[in-house]
Design a protein around this motif. Structure first.
Motif, mmCIF file in Angstrom:
data_model
loop_
_atom_site.group_PDB
_atom_site.id
_atom_site.type_symbol
_atom_site.label_atom_id
_atom_site.label_comp_id
_atom_site.label_asym_id
_atom_site.label_seq_id
_atom_site.Cartn_x
_atom_site.Cartn_y
_atom_site.Cartn_z
ATOM 1 N N GLY A 203 13.913 1.891 10.532
ATOM 2 C CA GLY A 203 13.849 3.283 10.099
ATOM 3 C C GLY A 203 12.794 3.500 9.040
ATOM 4 N N LYS A 204 12.900 4.647 8.379
ATOM 5 C CA LYS A 204 11.884 5.026 7.407
ATOM 6 C C LYS A 204 11.823 4.054 6.233
ATOM 7 N N LYS A 205 12.986 3.592 5.744
ATOM 8 C CA LYS A 205 12.982 2.680 4.616
ATOM 9 C C LYS A 205 12.331 1.347 4.997
ATOM 10 N N ASP A 206 12.607 0.890 6.222
ATOM 11 C CA ASP A 206 11.966 -0.345 6.677
ATOM 12 C C ASP A 206 10.465 -0.143 6.825
ATOM 13 N N THR A 207 10.070 1.026 7.347
ATOM 14 C CA THR A 207 8.639 1.322 7.509
ATOM 15 C C THR A 207 7.945 1.293 6.154
ATOM 16 N N THR A 208 8.610 1.842 5.140
ATOM 17 C CA THR A 208 8.043 1.828 3.786
ATOM 18 C C THR A 208 7.821 0.397 3.303
ATOM 19 N N ALA A 209 8.789 -0.490 3.604
ATOM 20 C CA ALA A 209 8.665 -1.886 3.182
ATOM 21 C C ALA A 209 7.492 -2.564 3.888
ATOM 22 N N VAL A 210 7.323 -2.287 5.190
ATOM 23 C CA VAL A 210 6.212 -2.885 5.935
ATOM 24 C C VAL A 210 4.880 -2.342 5.433
ATOM 25 N N VAL A 211 4.849 -1.057 5.123
ATOM 26 C CA VAL A 211 3.618 -0.458 4.589
ATOM 27 C C VAL A 211 3.230 -1.136 3.278
ATOM 28 N N GLU A 212 4.221 -1.454 2.469
ATOM 29 C CA GLU A 212 3.939 -2.153 1.209
ATOM 30 C C GLU A 212 3.280 -3.499 1.477
ATOM 31 N N LEU A 213 3.805 -4.252 2.444
ATOM 32 C CA LEU A 213 3.196 -5.540 2.792
ATOM 33 C C LEU A 213 1.793 -5.352 3.363
ATOM 34 N N ALA A 214 1.611 -4.275 4.152
ATOM 35 C CA ALA A 214 0.291 -4.000 4.724
ATOM 36 C C ALA A 214 -0.740 -3.752 3.629
ATOM 37 N N HIS A 215 -0.379 -2.949 2.636
ATOM 38 C CA HIS A 215 -1.287 -2.685 1.515
ATOM 39 C C HIS A 215 -1.589 -3.983 0.752
ATOM 40 N N ARG A 216 -0.573 -4.802 0.551
ATOM 41 C CA ARG A 216 -0.787 -6.071 -0.156
ATOM 42 C C ARG A 216 -1.755 -6.967 0.618
ATOM 43 N N TYR A 217 -1.612 -6.987 1.934
ATOM 44 C CA TYR A 217 -2.506 -7.800 2.749
ATOM 45 C C TYR A 217 -3.943 -7.287 2.671
ATOM 46 N N LEU A 218 -4.117 -5.961 2.785
ATOM 47 C CA LEU A 218 -5.466 -5.387 2.750
ATOM 48 C C LEU A 218 -6.135 -5.595 1.394
ATOM 49 N N ASN A 219 -5.338 -5.649 0.338
ATOM 50 C CA ASN A 219 -5.886 -5.817 -1.017
ATOM 51 C C ASN A 219 -6.109 -7.287 -1.386
ATOM 52 N N SER A 220 -5.707 -8.186 -0.508
ATOM 53 C CA SER A 220 -5.885 -9.619 -0.780
ATOM 54 C C SER A 220 -7.306 -10.048 -0.405
ATOM 55 N N ASP A 221 -7.798 -11.037 -1.112
ATOM 56 C CA ASP A 221 -9.147 -11.549 -0.864
ATOM 57 C C ASP A 221 -9.080 -12.593 0.248
ATOM 58 N N ILE A 222 -9.181 -12.132 1.488
ATOM 59 C CA ILE A 222 -9.071 -13.015 2.646
ATOM 60 C C ILE A 222 -10.455 -13.195 3.243
ATOM 61 N N PRO A 223 -10.891 -14.420 3.452
ATOM 62 C CA PRO A 223 -12.256 -14.652 3.978
ATOM 63 C C PRO A 223 -12.394 -14.123 5.411
ATOM 64 N N ASP A 224 -13.596 -13.711 5.740
ATOM 65 C CA ASP A 224 -13.857 -13.183 7.080
ATOM 66 C C ASP A 224 -13.709 -14.258 8.155
ATOM 67 N N SER A 225 -13.820 -15.503 7.768
ATOM 68 C CA SER A 225 -13.696 -16.587 8.745
ATOM 69 C C SER A 225 -12.267 -16.794 9.229
ATOM 70 N N ASN A 226 -11.314 -16.187 8.557
ATOM 71 C CA ASN A 226 -9.920 -16.327 8.972
ATOM 72 C C ASN A 226 -9.740 -15.700 10.354
ATOM 73 N N PRO A 227 -9.244 -16.448 11.354
ATOM 74 C CA PRO A 227 -9.180 -15.938 12.735
ATOM 75 C C PRO A 227 -8.255 -14.754 12.908
#
Length: 588
Positions: A203-227
């Motif tokens: 539901g919406k609360k779960d979606t909010t939790a996943v969105v939080e993880l998505a933002h954390r992933y996008l803000n992480s310094d992940i190298p472009d070589s990562n497949p």
């Protein structure tokens, strides 16, 4: 919706293989043979499989799982053989390999046998090994496996269509796995935590939790070589747009998710089905139910062909909800019935329907009972310890009381002996060493004592009643010399010198001393010297200024040991005891 729980384990297997390169102890062709060839190879290893190191057993067992036709029993043989060496293994790399076998054993019990209880216990063992041996690189994998296993078990145990408060309680485990992986810098686990958390999203609360993880992933310094970076980045943008209601944009990002660059082909297929599930969910949110139904039906067909029961369970549930919203009761009932039949199949295959929460509750109760038992044992030990300490304290108090009692008794006895020895002087009316002597130590410089000390010794008196046979004149001479002559305090004073002083021979002198005093010449001389030492101790000035060694030399003894022995025999006290008694008795 993302792929079923199998995706998580296969992905983890790929990571483990990638992070655990083959060693020379295993032939390279073992990893490239098909399943039947590997089974034959295992039979060839049968006699010497127990001699293989733990890392080789892990790779051999994993080889049985990463083939088109899995051989889980053969994999378990390899894994359990490695696990049986845990108590004897001390090498950190080998312990890490054994921890990985527990992770893959959990996968086999969950995916093949659907025994979530055994899977949970194996993951718990892997977690213990990681904690005890600081295997930080494996802990995020263990936590992610826990999250996916819990979510799958929770879905099977809960037949309701939605979770209470519109929130899946398993989401917190995915978040914990993501944060742990982020801290350890394991970008692949971060990616899979985001991808697989969408499966738990209700539901919406779960979606909010996943969105939080998505933002954390996008803000992480992940190298472009990562497949997985491109794939998961599009996923994160799609989730964010989906949460904002921009479903068309979400579909665009989801469609850009190309599952390429993953270690195994199975990963790419599972990621593709997960991507299709997300697109179907977006179409459903846009009201395009028939388009969503078409996509979900295609995913279900693949799951049935590959006999993926957990994935079938998830799709049946989604199709039931979809056709219920379309008011298609017949289809809805058909999918609902298929859902419960599939759930019953999974429940019968293993675990007897026991949920992980129940297992954890039982484990908690066992741990609590164990803690109560340990507390009870500790309490008994504490009581025994307190009793022992109390007895020891009572013994110490009793010993102290007895020590004080006997110490007082000894002091009283010493004072009585001192007074008894002192009375032998005071009863004759003779004085002690003069207290006015300004320097008693000076008088000892040339061996000559103070004037008062030169007075006759009152302790050695005549006793004419003892014998009438001794010559009175000889006795008088002897007595005068012993009492008054200072030469008796010469360490070299002998019988010959006394005979010369009294003008007699040794025979008469010795006979006279024995008959008159009842003792030998040596005993008489020793007693005279000891009484002289007592006078030094009885004088306040001499007592405080002269040492025992000085008094010992002044009265004619060559050593302190001989002086102490003679003093004890005559007075019943040691020189130190007599001195202390004299100090207490004399006026302040």
């Amino acid at each position: 919706m993302p792929g079923h729980h199998l995706s998580r384990y296969i992905i983890l297997l790929a990571i483990l293989i990638h992070a655990f390169p083959a060693k020379a102890s295993f032939p390279a062709e073992t990893i490239t043979r098909d399943a039947r060839a590997i089974e034959v190879n295992l039979s060839e290893y049968g006699r010497r499989i127990h001699s293989l190191p733990a890392d080789s057993l892990f790779r051999l067992g994993t080889g049985f799982l990463n083939r088109a036709t899995e051989a889980p029993d053969s994999a378990l043989i390899c894994y359990i053989t490695a696990q049986n060496r845990l108590d004897r293994e001390h090498d950190r790399n080998m312990i890490a390999a054994i921890a990985k076998t527990f992770i893959n054993t959990a996968y086999i019990y969950s995916h093949t046998y659907h025994d979530y209880g055994e899977a949970y216990m194996n993951l718990r063992k892997a977690e213990e090994l990681c904690s005890e041996n600081s295997l930080d690189s494996l802990m995020p994998i263990v936590l992610h496996s826990f999250a996916t296993l819990r979510n799958c078990n929770y879905r099977i145990q809960n037949s309701g269509q939605t979770y209470r408060q519109d929130k899946n309680p398993m989401m917190k485990y995915f978040k914990k796995a993501f944060l742990t992986a982020q801290k350890a810098g394991l970008h692949d686990i971060m990616a899979y935590a985001v991808f697989n958390s969408l499966e738990a999203c209700e539901g919406k609360k779960d979606t909010t939790a996943v969105v939080e993880l998505a933002h954390r992933y996008l803000n992480s310094d992940i190298p472009d070589s990562n497949p997985s970076k491109n794939f998961i980045t599009n996923l994160c943008h799609g989730v964010i747009h989906f949460s904002k209601g921009d479903y068309g944009k979400a579909i665009d990002y989801y469609s850009s998710m190309i599952p390429a660059g993953f270690p195994l082909k199975q990963d790419s297929l599972i990621m593709a089905r997960g991507r299709d599930g997300l697109i179907a969910k977006a179409y459903e949110a846009m009201g395009m139910h028939h388009k969503s139904d078409e996509i979900l039906t295609g995913i279900l067909r693949q799951a049935v062909e590959q006999n993926h029961l957990e994935e079938q369970l998830i799709i049946y549930k989604r199709l039931y909800s979809l056709h219920r919203d379309l008011a298609d009761r017949e289809k809805a009932k058909e999918y609902q019935l298929a859902y419960f039949i599939t759930k019953e199949k999974i429940s019968r295959m293993g675990g007897n329907g026991t949920s992980i929460n129940e297992i954890e509750l039982k484990q908690t109760l066992r741990n609590y009972q164990k803690s109560l038992l340990l507390a009870s044992v500790k309490e008994r030990h504490d009581r025994i310890l307190i009793l022992c300490i109390s007895i020891a304290a009572l013994c110490a108090v009793a010993a102290l009381i007895l020590t004080i009692h006997y110490s007082r008794k000894r002091r009283n006895y010493i004072m009585e002996l001192y007074k008894k020895n002192l009375s032998r002087e005071t009863d004759t009316g003779k004085g002690r060493i003069s207290a006015e002597n300004p320097d008693p130590q000076a008088a000892t410089t040339d061996g000559t004592p103070p004037q008062d000390i030169q007075k006759s010794d009152p302790s050695i008196t005549s006793d004419l009643s003892q014998s009438n046979r001794a010559d009175p004149e000889l006795i008088e001479k002897i007595e005068r010399i012993i009492r008054e002559d200072r030469s008796v305090f010469d360490p070299d004073y002998q019988m010959a010198r006394l005979c010369s002083q009294v003008g007699s021979n040794p025979t008469y002198v010795s006979r006279a001393i024995n008959s008159h005093y009842g003792k030998s010449f040596k005993a008489l001389l020793t007693e005279r010297r000891v009484r002289e030492a007592c006078r030094y101790f009885d004088d306040p000035v001499s007592n405080s200024t002269l040492t025992i060694e000085a008094i010992c030399l002044n009265v004619g003894f060559r050593s302190r040991t001989a002086f102490a022995s003679a003093f004890k025999n005559v007075t019943g006290l040691t020189p130190s005891e007599y001195r202390q008694a004299a100090r207490k008795y004399m006026p302040s």
